[in-house]
Design a protein around this motif. Structure first.
Motif, PDB file in Angstrom:
ATOM      1  N   VAL A  74       4.608 -11.888  15.025  1.00  0.00           N
ATOM      2  CA  VAL A  74       3.943 -11.131  16.098  1.00  0.00           C
ATOM      3  C   VAL A  74       3.311  -9.875  15.506  1.00  0.00           C
ATOM      4  N   LYS A  75       2.294  -9.396  16.217  1.00  0.00           N
ATOM      5  CA  LYS A  75       1.709  -8.115  15.847  1.00  0.00           C
ATOM      6  C   LYS A  75       2.497  -7.009  16.521  1.00  0.00           C
ATOM      7  N   THR A  76       2.659  -5.915  15.801  1.00  0.00           N
ATOM      8  CA  THR A  76       3.247  -4.712  16.383  1.00  0.00           C
ATOM      9  C   THR A  76       2.552  -3.545  15.696  1.00  0.00           C
ATOM     10  N   GLY A  77       3.139  -2.375  15.738  1.00  0.00           N
ATOM     11  CA  GLY A  77       2.448  -1.260  15.108  1.00  0.00           C
ATOM     12  C   GLY A  77       3.254   0.018  15.115  1.00  0.00           C
ATOM     13  N   ILE A  78       2.588   1.063  14.708  1.00  0.00           N
ATOM     14  CA  ILE A  78       3.136   2.420  14.699  1.00  0.00           C
ATOM     15  C   ILE A  78       2.196   3.238  15.573  1.00  0.00           C
ATOM     16  N   ALA A  79       2.740   4.002  16.491  1.00  0.00           N
ATOM     17  CA  ALA A  79       1.905   4.796  17.393  1.00  0.00           C
ATOM     18  C   ALA A  79       2.433   6.222  17.435  1.00  0.00           C
ATOM     19  N   SER A  80       1.660   7.143  16.890  1.00  0.00           N
ATOM     20  CA  SER A  80       2.032   8.551  16.903  1.00  0.00           C
ATOM     21  C   SER A  80       0.778   9.388  16.687  1.00  0.00           C
ATOM     22  N   ARG A  81       0.637  10.437  17.479  1.00  0.00           N
ATOM     23  CA  ARG A  81      -0.510  11.326  17.271  1.00  0.00           C
ATOM     24  C   ARG A  81      -0.530  11.900  15.856  1.00  0.00           C
ATOM     25  N   ALA A  82       0.644  11.969  15.220  1.00  0.00           N
ATOM     26  CA  ALA A  82       0.742  12.583  13.889  1.00  0.00           C
ATOM     27  C   ALA A  82      -0.013  11.805  12.817  1.00  0.00           C
ATOM     28  N   ILE A  83      -0.253  10.501  13.041  1.00  0.00           N
ATOM     29  CA  ILE A  83      -0.878   9.705  11.977  1.00  0.00           C
ATOM     30  C   ILE A  83      -2.391   9.567  12.155  1.00  0.00           C
ATOM     31  N   LYS A  84      -2.954  10.161  13.193  1.00  0.00           N
ATOM     32  CA  LYS A  84      -4.404  10.025  13.377  1.00  0.00           C
ATOM     33  C   LYS A  84      -5.135  10.696  12.211  1.00  0.00           C
ATOM     34  N   PRO A  85      -6.304  10.168  11.841  1.00  0.00           N
ATOM     35  CA  PRO A  85      -7.049  10.777  10.736  1.00  0.00           C
ATOM     36  C   PRO A  85      -7.397  12.234  11.015  1.00  0.00           C
ATOM     37  N   ALA A 124       0.828  -1.211   0.000  1.00  0.00           N
ATOM     38  CA  ALA A 124       0.000   0.000   0.000  1.00  0.00           C
ATOM     39  C   ALA A 124       0.863   1.262   0.000  1.00  0.00           C
ATOM     40  N   ILE A 125       1.974   1.216   0.723  1.00  0.00           N
ATOM     41  CA  ILE A 125       2.904   2.357   0.757  1.00  0.00           C
ATOM     42  C   ILE A 125       3.460   2.632  -0.636  1.00  0.00           C
ATOM     43  N   GLU A 126       3.812   1.571  -1.348  1.00  0.00           N
ATOM     44  CA  GLU A 126       4.359   1.724  -2.702  1.00  0.00           C
ATOM     45  C   GLU A 126       3.315   2.361  -3.628  1.00  0.00           C
ATOM     46  N   PHE A 127       2.059   1.921  -3.512  1.00  0.00           N
ATOM     47  CA  PHE A 127       0.972   2.507  -4.305  1.00  0.00           C
ATOM     48  C   PHE A 127       0.837   4.001  -3.987  1.00  0.00           C
ATOM     49  N   ALA A 128       0.915   4.340  -2.691  1.00  0.00           N
ATOM     50  CA  ALA A 128       0.767   5.742  -2.276  1.00  0.00           C
ATOM     51  C   ALA A 128       1.935   6.588  -2.772  1.00  0.00           C
ATOM     52  N   CYS A 147      -4.064   2.644   5.625  1.00  0.00           N
ATOM     53  CA  CYS A 147      -4.041   3.979   5.013  1.00  0.00           C
ATOM     54  C   CYS A 147      -3.182   4.946   5.832  1.00  0.00           C
ATOM     55  N   LYS A 148      -3.221   4.834   7.158  1.00  0.00           N
ATOM     56  CA  LYS A 148      -2.348   5.667   8.004  1.00  0.00           C
ATOM     57  C   LYS A 148      -0.883   5.414   7.654  1.00  0.00           C
ATOM     58  N   ALA A 149      -0.528   4.131   7.519  1.00  0.00           N
ATOM     59  CA  ALA A 149       0.866   3.786   7.205  1.00  0.00           C
ATOM     60  C   ALA A 149       1.252   4.294   5.821  1.00  0.00           C
ATOM     61  N   ALA A 150       0.341   4.142   4.856  1.00  0.00           N
ATOM     62  CA  ALA A 150       0.634   4.603   3.488  1.00  0.00           C
ATOM     63  C   ALA A 150       0.860   6.109   3.472  1.00  0.00           C
ATOM     64  N   GLU A 159     -10.589   5.276  13.602  1.00  0.00           N
ATOM     65  CA  GLU A 159     -10.856   6.609  13.048  1.00  0.00           C
ATOM     66  C   GLU A 159     -10.515   7.721  14.032  1.00  0.00           C
ATOM     67  N   THR A 160     -10.290   7.372  15.307  1.00  0.00           N
ATOM     68  CA  THR A 160     -10.005   8.390  16.326  1.00  0.00           C
ATOM     69  C   THR A 160      -8.554   8.378  16.809  1.00  0.00           C
ATOM     70  N   THR A 161      -7.764   7.366  16.416  1.00  0.00           N
ATOM     71  CA  THR A 161      -6.470   7.162  17.074  1.00  0.00           C
ATOM     72  C   THR A 161      -5.270   7.329  16.138  1.00  0.00           C
ATOM     73  N   GLY A 162      -4.117   7.521  16.757  1.00  0.00           N
ATOM     74  CA  GLY A 162      -2.855   7.585  16.027  1.00  0.00           C
ATOM     75  C   GLY A 162      -2.092   6.276  16.110  1.00  0.00           C
ATOM     76  N   VAL A 163      -2.772   5.180  15.884  1.00  0.00           N
ATOM     77  CA  VAL A 163      -2.169   3.851  15.994  1.00  0.00           C
ATOM     78  C   VAL A 163      -2.489   3.054  14.738  1.00  0.00           C
ATOM     79  N   ALA A 164      -1.502   2.308  14.223  1.00  0.00           N
ATOM     80  CA  ALA A 164      -1.696   1.418  13.074  1.00  0.00           C
ATOM     81  C   ALA A 164      -1.032   0.078  13.399  1.00  0.00           C
ATOM     82  N   ILE A 165      -1.817  -0.990  13.387  1.00  0.00           N
ATOM     83  CA  ILE A 165      -1.358  -2.309  13.839  1.00  0.00           C
ATOM     84  C   ILE A 165      -1.179  -3.244  12.646  1.00  0.00           C
ATOM     85  N   PHE A 166      -0.127  -4.069  12.700  1.00  0.00           N
ATOM     86  CA  PHE A 166       0.105  -5.045  11.624  1.00  0.00           C
ATOM     87  C   PHE A 166       0.846  -6.261  12.174  1.00  0.00           C
ATOM     88  N   ASP A 167       0.819  -7.351  11.391  1.00  0.00           N
ATOM     89  CA  ASP A 167       1.596  -8.550  11.719  1.00  0.00           C
ATOM     90  C   ASP A 167       2.989  -8.402  11.126  1.00  0.00           C
TER      91      ASP A 167
END
Length: 466
Positions: A206-217, A121-125, A145-148, A192-200
């Motif tokens: 394991v699941k982990t993610g990206i957490a930053s207020r900057a990525i919230k919608p 998705a990042i490559e597409f973006a 979409c947040k990650a992209a 839709e309210t948070t600055g968190v994006a979770i992935f495997d």
């Protein structure tokens, strides 16, 4: 049959007896900042960050006007292949066309995304050079979409730069991002309210993610009409995510007990610990879950119940998005990531899948038995909201009372009978514990520290629920 139940009861009694009752873990907000055991000063402040939210039946039709108002010229519409064939996505596209918005559709989002699906998705973006994004779907789509948006806005960054430590580098996000409008179609993640994006993270399973207020919608459009397209088990499992968001954020380590104190506000984590504002949202969300989730699951045409669950998802998102979650979520990530052959009913996917909400809720009776003595009044309050008669309950019984209330709630909603029912056995416990250990971002927010032995006991106690 009795032997496994006896073993589980014995484990839960052990966890309850071992609970720390020291004053430093009391769940109050009146304490002055102190020193953590490591000697680093604990935090003294918390902040609330949340996306703008617009709620209303049919509000999706406004998305084209919103993008026009933002001056968007080239928009990425992100969704998944199942949803792309359904009316909600058509509603978005009609609004974009009507308002003269040029857009491209990316419908290759993976349900329960992986680092690989994020990178596609990042490559597409990056290739599309978009100036705004619309994410239409559940948490998987919104998180993708947040990650992209993030990595397309930071093209020189390595993928692990922004991924949470210890798996990634956990760098703060300092680049400006493009506007992102999230249109949730499920009632669970609150993404839709948070600055968190979770992935495997596939390499470690394991699941982990990206957490930053900057990525919230920038904006969340919460349109309850979309929930009418959710199958029974999807509404149930997404509702369990709301349930655990509320329970965990309300019982998380208080913000002023979290260490270290950030030297700069940019490094204050999105998940800060329980706080007086998040508590209000968590309790309100839990009341809605108690009143409406069973109705929403049992009657697909009950718009009142499904609308309220859609709101509860956002309410809980505001709460946990600033307070955080803890053990149910931390332990859920390897439960999802190490899935063998289990395929959940009502999910049209081509790969084994333990839905996120199910992976979270299966450990909840054991977890809240373990944490109860840190804030027994809060645990009893939650049990009462979920239907328990707590008038004669004693403080030491807070954990078992809440655990029994949760078991009844899950049994009534036909939830699988523990981890064993979704393919795990005692032999898998070491791998499940190993997958939980990197989840420090959330496990450190548990009100009570936990050893590997504690985690093993919690997984074992979760093998069978009833």
């Amino acid at each position: 049959m009795a032997a496994p139940r006896d073993r589980v009861a014995h484990l839960l009694r052990q966890l309850q007896r071992a609970a720390c009752q020291c004053p430093s873990h009391s769940h109050t907000y009146s304490q002055a900042p102190g020193l953590s055991p490591s000697g680093k000063t604990t935090d003294y402040a918390f902040e609330m960050a949340v996306s703008n939210i617009r709620y209303g039946a049919g509000v999706t039709k406004e998305v084209g006007m919103d993008l026009q108002n933002m001056g968007a010229k080239n928009v990425c519409l992100m969704t998944d292949k199942n949803l792309s064939q359904l009316p909600p996505v058509q509603t978005v596209m009609d609004s974009l066309v009507k308002n003269g918005i040029n857009f491209k559709v990316y419908d290759n989002v993976r349900v329960e995304p992986t680092d690989r699906s994020f990178m596609e998705a990042i490559e597409f973006a990056r290739r599309g050079a978009f100036d705004a994004y619309v994410a239409m779907g559940g948490g998987s789509t919104i998180d993708t979409c947040k990650a992209a948006n993030l990595y397309a806005s930071s093209p020189d960054s390595d993928f692990l730069d922004y991924v949470n430590a210890p798996i990634g580098k956990g760098k703060p996000v300092t680049v400006p991002l493009k506007p992102l409008i999230a249109v949730p179609t499920t009632s669970g993640t609150g993404s839709e309210t948070t600055g968190v994006a979770i992935f495997d993270y596939e390499r470690l399973k394991v699941k982990t993610g990206i957490a930053s207020r900057a990525i919230k919608p920038t904006l969340g459009l919460i349109d309850p009409l979309h929930t009418l397209y959710m199958p029974e088990r999807v509404i149930a499992n997404s509702g369990f995510d709301v349930l655990c968001h509320a329970l965990e954020s309300y019982t998380a380590l208080p913000y002023h007990m979290r260490s270290p104190c950030p030297a700069n506000p940019i490094t204050r984590p999105a998940y800060q610990g329980s706080n007086p504002i998040s508590d209000i949202w968590a309790v309100h969300a839990l009341r809605i879950v108690a009143k409406y989730l069973k109705r929403a699951v049992r009657n697909p045409d009950d718009l009142e119940a499904r609308s309220n669950m859609h709101l509860a998802s956002a309410f809980a998102g505001i709460g946990f998005g600033n307070a955080g979650v803890h053990l149910c979520h931390g332990m859920s990530y390897p439960i999802s990531g190490l899935v063998k052959t289990y395929k959940a009913k009502d999910y049209n996917v081509d790969h084994p899948l333990v839905p996120h909400g199910l992976s979270v809720v299966l450990t909840s009776p054991a977890v809240f038995t373990f944490t109860a003595q840190m804030s027994p009044e809060h645990h009893l309050e939650m049990a009462e909201i979920l239907g328990a008669d707590t008038r004669t309950a004693r403080i030491p019984d807070a954990g078992p009372v809440l655990a029994d209330t949760l078991r009844k709630f899950l049994f009534d909603l036909d939830v699988d009978d523990g981890l064993a029912a979704i393919g795990y056995s005692k032999a898998d416990i070491p791998a499940l514990v190993k997958g939980t250990l990197p989840q420090e971002r959330v496990t450190k927010l548990a009100p009570r520290p936990q050893s590997e032995e504690d985690l093993s006991a919690l997984f074992e106690a979760s093998m069978k629920l009833y």
